[in-house]
Motif scaffolding. Structure first.
Motif, PDB file in Angstrom:
ATOM      1  N   ARG A 287       2.367 -53.267  -8.445  1.00  0.00           N
ATOM      2  CA  ARG A 287       2.809 -51.666  -8.567  1.00  0.00           C
ATOM      3  C   ARG A 287       4.535 -52.015  -7.856  1.00  0.00           C
ATOM      4  O   ARG A 287       5.360 -51.520  -8.701  1.00  0.00           O
TER       5      ARG A 287
ATOM      6  N   LYS B 244       8.593 -44.389  -9.555  1.00  0.00           N
ATOM      7  CA  LYS B 244       7.600 -44.316  -8.627  1.00  0.00           C
ATOM      8  C   LYS B 244       6.128 -43.722  -9.023  1.00  0.00           C
ATOM      9  O   LYS B 244       5.200 -44.072  -8.681  1.00  0.00           O
TER      10      LYS B 244
ATOM     11  N   LYS C 246       2.397 -45.365  -9.446  1.00  0.00           N
ATOM     12  CA  LYS C 246       1.202 -44.713  -8.720  1.00  0.00           C
ATOM     13  C   LYS C 246       0.065 -44.756  -9.499  1.00  0.00           C
ATOM     14  O   LYS C 246      -1.140 -44.895  -8.884  1.00  0.00           O
TER      15      LYS C 246
ATOM     16  N   SER D 112      -2.364 -47.923  -8.254  1.00  0.00           N
ATOM     17  CA  SER D 112      -3.132 -47.259  -7.118  1.00  0.00           C
ATOM     18  C   SER D 112      -4.364 -46.341  -7.657  1.00  0.00           C
ATOM     19  O   SER D 112      -5.404 -46.689  -7.145  1.00  0.00           O
TER      20      SER D 112
END
Length: 79
Positions: free
Chosen positions: A35, A53, A57, A60
């Motif tokens: 990531r 960002k 994500k 995740s």
């Protein structure tokens, strides 16, 4: 004879549990590294940091979904 079988089964279950824990920890670490690397590459390519960002994500969320399915399948084998 029965107590020896119970001890062996307990050892195998604990070994399996430790293996699953190690897989979980390794997966978490690898996803975090991927990531961050993905986010840095997007920023280097000229994308705004906030947008990078948000895209990063997804790594995740995919990991969380895989772990949810794994724990769900483990739960099915309980007696």
């Amino acid at each position: 004879m029965k107590s020896l079988t119970i001890i062996k089964a307990g050892l195998q279950v604990s070994k399996l549990g430790l293996s699953v824990l190690l897989i979980w920890m390794t997966l978490d670490w690898k996803v975090r590294k991927a990531r961050n690397a993905f986010e840095k590459e997007l920023v280097r390519a000229g994308m705004p940091k906030e947008t990078a960002k948000e895209l990063a994500k997804k790594y995740s969320s995919v990991k969380d979904e895989v772990m949810k399915q794994l724990w769900g399948s483990v739960g099915k084998f309980r007696m």
